[in-house]
Design an enzyme around this catalytic site. Sequence first.
Site, PDB file in Angstrom:
ATOM      1  N   GLY A  79       0.790  -1.223   0.000  1.00 22.38           N
ATOM      2  CA  GLY A  79       0.000   0.000   0.000  1.00 22.38           C
ATOM      3  C   GLY A  79       0.821   1.271   0.000  1.00 22.38           C
ATOM      4  N   TYR A 126     -10.674   4.442  15.953  1.00 17.78           N
ATOM      5  CA  TYR A 126      -9.763   4.737  14.852  1.00 17.78           C
ATOM      6  C   TYR A 126      -9.642   6.246  14.633  1.00 17.78           C
ATOM      7  CZ  TYR A 126      -7.777   4.742  10.134  1.00 17.78           C
ATOM      8  OH  TYR A 126      -6.975   4.961   9.035  1.00 17.78           O
TER       9      TYR A 126
END
Length: 258
Positions: A27, A172
């Site tokens: 990524g 998160y």
Amino acid sequence: MPDAATSTNPIDSLQGKLALITGCSGGIGRATALALAQRGCSIAVHYNSAKDAADTLVSQLTGTHGVKAVAFQADMSNYDAVRKLHAQVVQEIGHPQILFNNAGLTNSVIGPQGDIQSVSVEEFEATWRVNTGSSYLLTQLCLPNMVENKYGRVVFCSSVAAGTGGVIGPHYASSKSALHGLLHWIAMRHAKDNVTCNAVAPALITGTTMMANPSPELQARIPVGRFGRPEEISTVVEMLVSNSYMTNKAIISILTVG
């Protein structure tokens, strides 16, 4: 020739610099490693479990790009492992002059309409440990040498969720927003030392663990009508580490709607 601290060139040379990139096996981390290698950086490739991917990347960096690259394993949820990672990098290839705190995890995904009761305080703390605590610790370990040598570039991988709440959950989003307060303090404290500190805050980027199976509903929330690509984030990181004047910034990759 003027030194790095007084250079008038807005784009500083990265040739010969050592970059430690966490979460580097795929990524955004992998794309950033390739981008910085093209600029002449040596790369400390951190991975947790994806050893084969990390080894393949090291081969590409050393073979195709001709830079020094070594893979290092560490579980970023374990602070002792983070300390060991830093020590191993220093021992094997030197002190990092560029640190890209990219490793992170989502844990449970409850979405914008989720129930906060679904995320226990234990999961909340576990998310913060990887996304925030390990980045803090690794930065803390790298900073003294950067300050001593009057050169350092620190970049945190935040998220658009830090400003919007995002599509994962409060654990998160809050772990990412905390990075912004951290970078502001570091940037102000160490600007005089030619140490910059910034963040890139991506939205929905394909080719990452987080966005392995994105839904059409998520894509519909993006004004440009498509997901981002890792390479589009790596160019922002490249800009942040090659500019000695830009500091104290969080660069939002793209805004989502709603």
